[in-house]
Design an enzyme around this catalytic site. Structure first.
Site, short mmCIF file in Angstrom:
data_model
loop_
_atom_site.label_atom_id
_atom_site.label_comp_id
_atom_site.label_asym_id
_atom_site.label_seq_id
_atom_site.Cartn_x
_atom_site.Cartn_y
_atom_site.Cartn_z
N SER A 464 48.83 28.81 58.69
CA SER A 464 49.93 27.88 58.92
C SER A 464 50.86 28.37 60.03
CB SER A 464 50.68 27.67 57.60
OG SER A 464 51.55 26.56 57.67
N ASP A 475 48.27 30.60 74.12
CA ASP A 475 48.31 29.52 75.11
C ASP A 475 49.24 29.86 76.27
OD1 ASP A 475 46.55 28.00 73.64
OD2 ASP A 475 48.12 26.90 72.57
N LYS A 489 44.67 26.48 58.29
CA LYS A 489 45.52 25.50 57.58
C LYS A 489 46.44 24.86 58.60
CE LYS A 489 47.94 23.64 54.09
NZ LYS A 489 49.13 23.09 54.80
#
Length: 701
Positions: A464, A475, A489
């Site tokens: 999560s 990124d 998740k």
């Protein structure tokens, strides 16, 4: 050796005379019928996925309901299933119209079969167990995909094998014939008693679990009783032993450990371990095989300071005979136990000692009460990490490792603000709702607290918010991610009121700023470490009907660096170190061995000597690997593989001493496996820092 016990029938007869609820009384109430309609409407118009309750969905929900009732094809006959095959095309009408008569009728058929079978087992115990354990029969372990038994004789043959296997398992575990009989009688009597206590709310809950679970694993119906205690359960969820448990067939499996909780601190439980017995301090251990999950949880819970004894089969064990009794002192997990903590790690390179920082972040937390009260000095993950960064910068570290292993997530706002410590404002995560609308969250504060070399360490239990953080760092090119594929998740749930109970509904999905979902696949590290956690047992991809991975449009964001330019070199240097490091060598070989043993272990022998030979052969391989590792580290060898967890050097549970700097260049013999991963992450960080600084100097020149 023959196991033969003959006792009187008084105990069984007394049990059979106990009055249970009449099956005819197990019928849906008007409130449940109305709630079923509301659940159907919630799924159709509120769920993230495009849900159509049609004939295709009916087949899936029908199969799911059968799996919930009798997933191992051990109670119902083929003709029972065929008698209710109309539900394969009418379940959609049943929930949309609130007509639950047929689903309840199917449960009553299952109830009849289960009660008859448990009565049959107790009668067999009364007649005496006459098993020689010297034949050549084997028992298939997973019957999920096998055909339904055609008649009673087929079921009798199946249960004779299951009874024989249960008796053999206990017998090999050094129980006397009398103890074997007592244990099995306790098990089946307990199952029969609990079966007879089933009420209409239980049946409705089972059916609703099939309805919601056919859509995704995180949408869930909560009964009025569960709803009333939801807030209390949330407050108490960190009390007891600090472990999240889930049902796994007849067994209760450890899904994850609460960071800073009693079980994690004790170091005696690991994810995918199975709990086969529970006992209180000074009392006998009660066998819990076949017991309902909530009943097992109630037995494990208890007052702070008390001790619970668990009979545990390790995750790596391929046979249920290899269990070990452990003790855990119940406690409450405080915010302080989950606070981020930092330390300095020293790594020797070319005769020179380098200082690197490591910050352990067990969860994304915030003291909501203090925050809402307007207190200026409230505790949060971001604030605690910021303090550790300042301290480590003052110590002169050359880079920082952020350890998010076992971090199951927490407050989304903390994931956003934590990313903000390492970037100069920008987007952090995209959230897409059921209508396709995308909300963009991010860091709005200008400036960065730390702009030096960064490595994020993750594993399969990083989930999560942890995945949002790791994905954003990757990124942005802000640092490297190392370890294992994360949990996956990537969905958001809300809790909505119904006229009868509540529904937890998946309403949105997380996406990285690159546009990739974190759902199902998780975050893939730049450099992979071997892992003993089987992704087929733990992780989003292991859950039935988990939503899939997809993408949305990428948002605009700046790149802070290009770590991928160094990946080939970094991976090669890591590979060379791992080949020479006993702990990494062990992890890689043990992971391959465990996978091979799981593939081979599809059935068990009902012959005592053959079973013993198979178990010994498997454990001999596991013990040899462990002792090779220990020999390379200068540690004493073990005589039994099951004892590996008793020594901190062998487990993944020992905690580093953060009171002083830890020299690791030549002191590998003191490292547990868990610590070895931290040190290797620091080694990778040092490689990365030196390569990056060298390139920057070259570009500057």
């Amino acid at each position: 050796m023959s196991l033969f016990v003959t006792l009187g029938r008084a105990a069984t007869l007394a049990l059979l005379l106990v009055a249970g609820p009449a099956l005819a009384e197990l019928a849906p109430s008007d409130a449940q019928r109305k709630a079923a309609v509301e659940v159907a409407e919630s799924l159709r118009y509120g769920h993230y996925a495009d849900v159509s309750l049609d004939d295709e969905w009916s087949r899936q929900a029908f199969d799911r309901y059968l799996d919930i009732l009798d997933g191992q094809r051990a109670y119902l006959l083929r003709r029972d299933v065929e008698a209710f095959d109309d539900l394969a095309t009418t379940l959609d009408d049943a929930v949309l119209d609130g007509d639950l008569s047929r689903p309840f009728a199917l449960y009553r058929r299952y109830h009849e079969r289960a009660e008859a079978r448990l009565t049959w087992l107790l009668a067999r115990l009364d007649e005496g167990l006459d098993f020689s354990f010297d034949g050549d029969q084997r028992m298939v372990l997973d019957r999920e995909d096998t055909p339904w038994p055609g008649n009673e004789a087929a079921l009798d043959a199946l249960w004779t094998k299951r009874l024989q296997n249960a008796a053999l398992t206990l017998s090999i575990s050094d129980q006397s014939p009398e103890q074997v009989e007592d244990t099995l009688r306790q098990r089946y009597e307990g199952q029969l008693t609990r079966l007879r206590q089933t009420n209409e709310e239980d049946v409705f809950g089972l059916f609703m679990a099939a309805v919601t679970g056919s859509i995704d694993p995180h949408s869930e119906y909560l009964s009025p009783r569960q709803s009333e205690s939801f807030d209390i359960q949330m407050r108490l969820s960190l009390e007891g032993i600090g472990a999240l448990l889930q049902a796994d067939g007849e067994y209760v499996k450890v899904a994850s450990l609460v960071p800073g909780g009693p079980a994690e601190r004790a170091g005696v439980l690991q994810p995918a371990d199975r709990i086969v017995g529970v006992g209180q301090e000074g009392e006998e251990i009660v066998n819990v095989v076949g017991m309902r999950l909530d009943d097992v949880v109630d037995m494990i819970r208890g007052p702070k300071g008390s001790v619970v004894r668990l009979d545990v089969v390790p995750a790596q064990a391929v046979d249920m005979t290899r269990s070990k009794v452990v003790e855990i002192t119940r406690d409450t997990v405080n915010l302080e136990d989950q606070a981020a903590k930092g330390e300095v790690i020293e790594v020797e390179r070319d005769g020179e000692m380098h200082r690197l920082g490591m910050i352990d972040v067990p969860t994304f937390y915030v003291d909501f009460d203090a925050w809402q009260a307007g207190e200026e000095d409230y505790r949060s993950t971001t604030r605690d990490v910021a303090k550790e960064i300042e301290r480590l910068k003052a110590e002169g570290v050359e880079g920082i490792v952020l350890d998010l292993r076992d971090n199951g997530g927490g407050a989304l706002q903390e994931a956003n603000s934590l990313i903000g410590l390492f970037i100069d404002r920008g987007p952090t995560v995209q959230v897409r709702d059921a209508r396709g609308r995308i909300s963009l969250y991010g860091d709005t504060d200008s400036g960065t607290l730390y702009d030096g070399p960064l490595v994020v360490l993750v594993n399969r239990l990083s989930a999560s918010a942890s995945e949002i953080f790791a994905g954003a760092i990757q990124d942005y090119g802000r640092g490297l991610v190392v370890g294992n594929d994360t949990f996956g998740k990537g969905t958001v749930q809300t809790l909505d009121e119904l006229s009868h109970g509540q529904i937890k509904l998946t309403r949105a999905k997380f996406y990285r700023i690159s546009g990739e979902s974190t759902q199902h696949r998780g975050v893939t590290p730049d450099i992979q470490f071997p892992s003993l956690i089987d992704p087929e047992l733990i992780g989003e991809s292991s859950l039935d009907n988990a939503l899939g991975w997809d993408t949305v449009r990428q948002v605009q964001y700046r790149q802070y660096g290009e770590p991928q330019r160094y990946l080939e070199t970094l991976r090669e240097r890591h590979r060379r170190r791992a080949e020479d490091h006993p702990n990494f060598h062990y992890l890689e070989r043990q992971a391959k061995l465990a996978e091979r043993l799981r593939e081979q272990h599809t059935s068990v022998s009902l012959n005592r000597e053959q079973r013993r030979r198979e178990v010994e052969a498997q454990e001999t391989e596991q013990l040899a690997l462990e002792n090779q590792r220990r020999e390379a580290l200068g540690l004493e060898p073990l005589e039994e593989w099951i004892d590996a967890r008793d020594t901190p050097q062998a487990g993944v549970d020992a905690e580093p001493d953060t009171s002083t700097d830890t020299g690791t260049g030549t002191d590998a013999d003191a490292e547990p496996i868990d610590r070895a991963q931290v040190v290797e992450a620091a080694e990778i960080l040092l490689d990365f820092a030196r390569l990056d600084s060298g390139l920057r100097l070259a570009e500057y020149d």
